[in-house]
Design a protein around this motif. Structure first.
Motif, PDB file in Angstrom:
ATOM      1  N   ASN A  62       0.822  -1.216   0.000  1.00 58.39           N
ATOM      2  CA  ASN A  62       0.000   0.000   0.000  1.00 58.39           C
ATOM      3  C   ASN A  62       0.854   1.263   0.000  1.00 58.39           C
ATOM      4  OD1 ASN A  62      -2.448  -1.265  -0.147  1.00 58.39           O
ATOM      5  ND2 ASN A  62      -2.735  -1.341   2.077  1.00 58.39           N
ATOM      6  N   LYS A  63       1.924   1.257   0.774  1.00 61.67           N
ATOM      7  CA  LYS A  63       2.807   2.423   0.800  1.00 61.67           C
ATOM      8  C   LYS A  63       3.491   2.581  -0.554  1.00 61.67           C
ATOM      9  CE  LYS A  63       2.148   3.654   5.109  1.00 61.67           C
ATOM     10  NZ  LYS A  63       1.115   2.723   5.563  1.00 61.67           N
ATOM     11  N   PHE A  64       3.896   1.464  -1.159  1.00 64.87           N
ATOM     12  CA  PHE A  64       4.516   1.530  -2.477  1.00 64.87           C
ATOM     13  C   PHE A  64       3.552   2.106  -3.504  1.00 64.87           C
ATOM     14  CE2 PHE A  64       5.424  -0.407  -6.628  1.00 64.87           C
ATOM     15  CZ  PHE A  64       6.709   0.060  -6.828  1.00 64.87           C
ATOM     16  N   LYS A  65       2.306   1.652  -3.468  1.00 67.23           N
ATOM     17  CA  LYS A  65       1.305   2.155  -4.406  1.00 67.23           C
ATOM     18  C   LYS A  65       1.019   3.637  -4.188  1.00 67.23           C
ATOM     19  CE  LYS A  65      -1.122  -2.150  -5.348  1.00 67.23           C
ATOM     20  NZ  LYS A  65      -2.413  -2.869  -5.203  1.00 67.23           N
ATOM     21  N   SER A  66       1.245   4.127  -2.968  1.00 66.57           N
ATOM     22  CA  SER A  66       0.994   5.548  -2.702  1.00 66.57           C
ATOM     23  C   SER A  66       2.024   6.447  -3.377  1.00 66.57           C
ATOM     24  CB  SER A  66       0.943   5.825  -1.192  1.00 66.57           C
ATOM     25  OG  SER A  66       2.234   5.818  -0.620  1.00 66.57           O
ATOM     26  N   ASN A  67       3.066   5.843  -3.957  1.00 66.51           N
ATOM     27  CA  ASN A  67       4.030   6.644  -4.719  1.00 66.51           C
ATOM     28  C   ASN A  67       3.375   7.309  -5.925  1.00 66.51           C
ATOM     29  OD1 ASN A  67       6.414   6.349  -3.213  1.00 66.51           O
ATOM     30  ND2 ASN A  67       6.674   4.293  -4.023  1.00 66.51           N
ATOM     31  N   THR A  68       2.220   6.790  -6.327  1.00 67.17           N
ATOM     32  CA  THR A  68       1.451   7.429  -7.393  1.00 67.17           C
ATOM     33  C   THR A  68       1.145   8.871  -7.018  1.00 67.17           C
ATOM     34  OG1 THR A  68       0.458   5.310  -7.919  1.00 67.17           O
ATOM     35  CG2 THR A  68      -0.643   7.245  -8.784  1.00 67.17           C
ATOM     36  N   TRP A  69       0.826   9.091  -5.737  1.00 67.15           N
ATOM     37  CA  TRP A  69       0.547  10.451  -5.263  1.00 67.15           C
ATOM     38  C   TRP A  69       1.766  11.347  -5.389  1.00 67.15           C
ATOM     39  CZ3 TRP A  69      -4.094  12.102  -5.096  1.00 67.15           C
ATOM     40  CH2 TRP A  69      -5.142  11.222  -4.851  1.00 67.15           C
ATOM     41  N   PHE A  70       2.943  10.797  -5.124  1.00 66.55           N
ATOM     42  CA  PHE A  70       4.176  11.573  -5.271  1.00 66.55           C
ATOM     43  C   PHE A  70       4.302  12.069  -6.712  1.00 66.55           C
ATOM     44  CE2 PHE A  70       8.645  11.920  -6.395  1.00 66.55           C
ATOM     45  CZ  PHE A  70       9.112  12.762  -5.398  1.00 66.55           C
ATOM     46  N   GLY A  71       4.119  11.169  -7.664  1.00 60.48           N
ATOM     47  CA  GLY A  71       4.208  11.543  -9.070  1.00 60.48           C
ATOM     48  C   GLY A  71       3.150  12.555  -9.471  1.00 60.48           C
ATOM     49  N   CYS A  72       1.934  12.376  -8.976  1.00 60.36           N
ATOM     50  CA  CYS A  72       0.855  13.321  -9.288  1.00 60.36           C
ATOM     51  C   CYS A  72       1.161  14.708  -8.735  1.00 60.36           C
ATOM     52  CB  CYS A  72      -0.466  12.824  -8.715  1.00 60.36           C
ATOM     53  SG  CYS A  72      -1.148  11.418  -9.582  1.00 60.36           S
ATOM     54  N   ILE A  73       1.678  14.760  -7.522  1.00 65.24           N
ATOM     55  CA  ILE A  73       2.001  16.053  -6.908  1.00 65.24           C
ATOM     56  C   ILE A  73       3.081  16.770  -7.717  1.00 65.24           C
ATOM     57  CG2 ILE A  73       2.986  17.169  -4.867  1.00 65.24           C
ATOM     58  CD1 ILE A  73       1.671  14.821  -3.235  1.00 65.24           C
ATOM     59  N   ILE A  74       4.120  16.047  -8.098  1.00 65.75           N
ATOM     60  CA  ILE A  74       5.191  16.654  -8.889  1.00 65.75           C
ATOM     61  C   ILE A  74       4.650  17.119 -10.242  1.00 65.75           C
ATOM     62  CG2 ILE A  74       7.374  16.200 -10.089  1.00 65.75           C
ATOM     63  CD1 ILE A  74       7.755  16.501  -7.090  1.00 65.75           C
ATOM     64  N   PHE A  75       3.881  16.276 -10.910  1.00 66.50           N
ATOM     65  CA  PHE A  75       3.324  16.632 -12.212  1.00 66.50           C
ATOM     66  C   PHE A  75       2.429  17.868 -12.114  1.00 66.50           C
ATOM     67  CE2 PHE A  75      -0.155  16.288 -15.316  1.00 66.50           C
ATOM     68  CZ  PHE A  75       0.585  16.389 -16.487  1.00 66.50           C
ATOM     69  N   ILE A  76       1.529  17.890 -11.156  1.00 65.28           N
ATOM     70  CA  ILE A  76       0.622  19.032 -10.994  1.00 65.28           C
ATOM     71  C   ILE A  76       1.397  20.302 -10.671  1.00 65.28           C
ATOM     72  CG2 ILE A  76      -1.183  19.990  -9.495  1.00 65.28           C
ATOM     73  CD1 ILE A  76      -2.327  17.084  -9.393  1.00 65.28           C
ATOM     74  N   SER A  77       2.443  20.178  -9.865  1.00 67.82           N
ATOM     75  CA  SER A  77       3.224  21.385  -9.545  1.00 67.82           C
ATOM     76  C   SER A  77       3.986  21.907 -10.762  1.00 67.82           C
ATOM     77  CB  SER A  77       4.164  21.118  -8.364  1.00 67.82           C
ATOM     78  OG  SER A  77       5.112  20.135  -8.677  1.00 67.82           O
ATOM     79  N   ILE A  78       4.464  21.022 -11.625  1.00 67.34           N
ATOM     80  CA  ILE A  78       5.138  21.473 -12.854  1.00 67.34           C
ATOM     81  C   ILE A  78       4.145  22.193 -13.762  1.00 67.34           C
ATOM     82  CG2 ILE A  78       6.223  20.699 -15.007  1.00 67.34           C
ATOM     83  CD1 ILE A  78       7.469  18.378 -13.362  1.00 67.34           C
ATOM     84  N   VAL A  79       3.015  21.551 -14.017  1.00 65.65           N
ATOM     85  CA  VAL A  79       2.023  22.139 -14.923  1.00 65.65           C
ATOM     86  C   VAL A  79       1.509  23.455 -14.365  1.00 65.65           C
ATOM     87  CG1 VAL A  79      -0.271  21.808 -15.907  1.00 65.65           C
ATOM     88  CG2 VAL A  79       1.362  19.934 -15.917  1.00 65.65           C
ATOM     89  N   THR A  80       1.184  23.485 -13.078  1.00 69.49           N
ATOM     90  CA  THR A  80       0.670  24.720 -12.464  1.00 69.49           C
ATOM     91  C   THR A  80       1.698  25.829 -12.516  1.00 69.49           C
ATOM     92  OG1 THR A  80      -0.685  23.366 -10.986  1.00 69.49           O
ATOM     93  CG2 THR A  80      -0.398  25.678 -10.390  1.00 69.49           C
ATOM     94  N   ASP A  81       2.953  25.475 -12.239  1.00 65.89           N
ATOM     95  CA  ASP A  81       4.001  26.496 -12.272  1.00 65.89           C
ATOM     96  C   ASP A  81       4.154  27.074 -13.670  1.00 65.89           C
ATOM     97  OD1 ASP A  81       6.376  27.488 -10.434  1.00 65.89           O
ATOM     98  OD2 ASP A  81       7.172  27.216 -12.468  1.00 65.89           O
ATOM     99  N   ARG A  82       4.110  26.226 -14.684  1.00 61.81           N
ATOM    100  CA  ARG A  82       4.261  26.693 -16.066  1.00 61.81           C
ATOM    101  C   ARG A  82       3.058  27.518 -16.532  1.00 61.81           C
ATOM    102  NH1 ARG A  82       9.331  27.131 -17.510  1.00 61.81           N
ATOM    103  NH2 ARG A  82      10.424  25.173 -17.390  1.00 61.81           N
ATOM    104  N   VAL A  83       1.876  27.119 -16.134  1.00 61.43           N
ATOM    105  CA  VAL A  83       0.656  27.814 -16.580  1.00 61.43           C
ATOM    106  C   VAL A  83       0.515  29.167 -15.881  1.00 61.43           C
ATOM    107  CG1 VAL A  83      -1.871  27.730 -16.522  1.00 61.43           C
ATOM    108  CG2 VAL A  83      -0.580  25.732 -17.252  1.00 61.43           C
ATOM    109  N   LEU A  84       0.807  29.215 -14.592  1.00 61.51           N
ATOM    110  CA  LEU A  84       0.567  30.444 -13.828  1.00 61.51           C
ATOM    111  C   LEU A  84       1.728  31.425 -13.877  1.00 61.51           C
ATOM    112  CD1 LEU A  84      -1.306  29.087 -10.698  1.00 61.51           C
ATOM    113  CD2 LEU A  84      -2.266  30.130 -12.767  1.00 61.51           C
ATOM    114  N   LEU A  85       2.914  30.953 -14.190  1.00 61.08           N
ATOM    115  CA  LEU A  85       4.065  31.875 -14.173  1.00 61.08           C
ATOM    116  C   LEU A  85       4.695  32.065 -15.527  1.00 61.08           C
ATOM    117  CD1 LEU A  85       5.755  30.815 -10.856  1.00 61.08           C
ATOM    118  CD2 LEU A  85       4.271  32.760 -11.252  1.00 61.08           C
TER     119      LEU A  85
END
Length: 85
Positions: A62-85
């Motif tokens: 379960n903890k290993f599968k939660s790494n999906t959240w890590f990837g989603c957080i990084i991806f969303i922060s990249i896209v948000t940073d590029r779109v807003l700045l």
């Protein structure tokens, strides 16, 4: 002793991973939103390393599968940073 060694290794590898993501963010000229996302993603990894029950394969999975959240957080922060700045 094994659990302490393994948990220490988790923290080391996770720390190195986040440091690399931050370094790459610098190279890509990403801003504060990205670095905030990295901090949130790092918190997720810390949660994972602190609470994983190394004796329970189901919890490890379960903890290993939660790494999906890590990837989603990084991806969303990249896209948000590029779109807003």
């Amino acid at each position: 002793a094994f659990r302490l060694l393994f948990r220490t290794a988790l923290f080391c590898f996770y720390g190195i991973s986040v440091a690399i993501f931050m370094f790459v963010g610098t190279i890509a000229n990403l801003g504060l939103i990205y670095y905030s996302g990295c901090c949130i993603a790092m918190a997720q990894l810390i949660w994972q390393a602190l609470l994983v029950d190394l004796e329970d394969p189901f919890d490890c999975q379960n903890k290993f599968k939660s790494n999906t959240w890590f990837g989603c957080i990084i991806f969303i922060s990249i896209v948000t940073d590029r779109v807003l700045l």
